[in-house]
Design a protein around this motif. Structure first.
Motif, PDB file in Angstrom:
ATOM      1  N   ILE A 129       9.061  17.498  -8.842  1.00  0.00           N
ATOM      2  CA  ILE A 129       7.652  17.809  -8.554  1.00  0.00           C
ATOM      3  C   ILE A 129       7.469  17.978  -7.052  1.00  0.00           C
ATOM      4  CG2 ILE A 129       5.285  16.915  -8.634  1.00  0.00           C
ATOM      5  CD1 ILE A 129       6.185  15.419 -11.261  1.00  0.00           C
ATOM      6  N   ALA A 130       8.033  17.069  -6.268  1.00  0.00           N
ATOM      7  CA  ALA A 130       7.915  17.162  -4.807  1.00  0.00           C
ATOM      8  C   ALA A 130       8.547  18.453  -4.296  1.00  0.00           C
ATOM      9  CB  ALA A 130       8.554  15.944  -4.152  1.00  0.00           C
ATOM     10  N   ALA A 142       3.378  16.937  -0.641  1.00  0.00           N
ATOM     11  CA  ALA A 142       4.086  17.187  -1.907  1.00  0.00           C
ATOM     12  C   ALA A 142       4.705  15.892  -2.434  1.00  0.00           C
ATOM     13  CB  ALA A 142       5.156  18.255  -1.719  1.00  0.00           C
ATOM     14  N   GLU A 143       5.274  15.097  -1.555  1.00  0.00           N
ATOM     15  CA  GLU A 143       5.869  13.832  -1.996  1.00  0.00           C
ATOM     16  C   GLU A 143       4.796  12.859  -2.479  1.00  0.00           C
ATOM     17  OE1 GLU A 143       8.572  12.438   1.009  1.00  0.00           O
ATOM     18  OE2 GLU A 143       9.945  14.106   0.653  1.00  0.00           O
ATOM     19  N   ARG A 144       3.654  12.828  -1.794  1.00  0.00           N
ATOM     20  CA  ARG A 144       2.546  11.968  -2.244  1.00  0.00           C
ATOM     21  C   ARG A 144       2.029  12.414  -3.617  1.00  0.00           C
ATOM     22  NH1 ARG A 144       1.062   7.254   0.520  1.00  0.00           N
ATOM     23  NH2 ARG A 144       1.660   7.571   2.666  1.00  0.00           N
ATOM     24  N   LEU A 145       1.875  13.722  -3.781  1.00  0.00           N
ATOM     25  CA  LEU A 145       1.407  14.245  -5.066  1.00  0.00           C
ATOM     26  C   LEU A 145       2.410  13.984  -6.185  1.00  0.00           C
ATOM     27  CD1 LEU A 145      -0.200  17.574  -3.907  1.00  0.00           C
ATOM     28  CD2 LEU A 145      -1.368  15.632  -4.962  1.00  0.00           C
ATOM     29  N   ALA A 146       3.684  14.078  -5.866  1.00  0.00           N
ATOM     30  CA  ALA A 146       4.714  13.789  -6.872  1.00  0.00           C
ATOM     31  C   ALA A 146       4.634  12.321  -7.299  1.00  0.00           C
ATOM     32  CB  ALA A 146       6.095  14.126  -6.323  1.00  0.00           C
ATOM     33  N   THR A 173      -7.748  17.210 -11.515  1.00  0.00           N
ATOM     34  CA  THR A 173      -8.570  16.742 -10.403  1.00  0.00           C
ATOM     35  C   THR A 173      -7.708  16.395  -9.195  1.00  0.00           C
ATOM     36  OG1 THR A 173     -10.217  15.920 -11.953  1.00  0.00           O
ATOM     37  CG2 THR A 173     -10.283  15.012  -9.718  1.00  0.00           C
ATOM     38  N   THR A 174      -6.588  15.749  -9.420  1.00  0.00           N
ATOM     39  CA  THR A 174      -5.675  15.416  -8.324  1.00  0.00           C
ATOM     40  C   THR A 174      -5.152  16.679  -7.660  1.00  0.00           C
ATOM     41  OG1 THR A 174      -5.048  13.352  -9.417  1.00  0.00           O
ATOM     42  CG2 THR A 174      -3.539  14.202  -7.748  1.00  0.00           C
TER      43      THR A 174
END
Length: 189
Positions: A129-130, A142-146, A173-174
């Motif tokens: 994902i990241a 990207a790492e935070r979202l992953a 939403t995220t």
């Protein structure tokens, strides 16, 4: 040409049956008799396909990782547009075999090999994902979202009363919030 006597076909049949039993009955109902009944074959056929129950468990976990992570990550990597890729990742998350994964999470609590495999799967998913979000969000976001995506997934799968609609809303939403942050950054630059 495959036949009913094809050993690989029979193994796949047992693996599909194992996934079904885990989803339907949970880890507490994950028994050889239930898997054989679901596969529609005898325990003799089981032992023709697998050395023992532990070998079947190992093969099942490998099958789950391949089907519910490796092949799906590869398909998402083939999506060229970064926005479409994020949408593809969300669809993958929504369509995972959540009941099976919920059972695997219970199983991992009592089996160190399954726990290790679950940890590897979660790490592989988070890393993918990241990696696929870097083009849109940059490395840090990207790492935070992953990490957030994995928390949403594991929270959903560990919930006593999971709602796929709530899970989908949380992911959308995220992602929308992250895209809005990105847009604000680009406007201020």
């Amino acid at each position: 040409m495959e036949s009913d006597a094809d050993p690989d076909k029979l193994r796949r049949r047992f693996l599909r049956a194992g996934m079904t039993v885990l989803a339907r009955d949970g880890y507490s109902g994950f028994k050889q008799a239930a898997v054989c009944t679901e596969a529609g074959v005898t325990t003799g056929a089981f032992y023709h396909s697998f050395r023992n129950w532990k070998a079947f468990e190992s093969a099942l976990i490998a099958h789950w990782r391949l089907e519910a992570t490796d092949l799906l990550v590869e398909s998402a990597r083939n999506v060229t547009d970064p926005h479409d890729r994020i949408d593809a990742l969300m669809q993958i998350a929504l369509n995972l075999p959540h009941d099976t994964e919920r059972a695997i999470r219970s199983w991992a609590a009592v089996d160190s090999a399954v726990h290790a495999a679950l940890t590897e799967v979660e790490t592989a998913r988070r890393d993918a994902i990241a990696e696929m979000g870097v083009e849109l969000f940059g490395r840090e976001l990207a790492e935070r979202l992953a990490a957030t995506s994995m928390l949403l997934l594991t929270g959903f799968e560990n919930s006593a009363n999971p709602s796929i609609d709530d899970f989908a809303w949380a992911m959308r939403t995220t992602t929308a919030t992250a895209l809005a942050l990105l847009d604000e950054r680009q406007v201020s630059e």
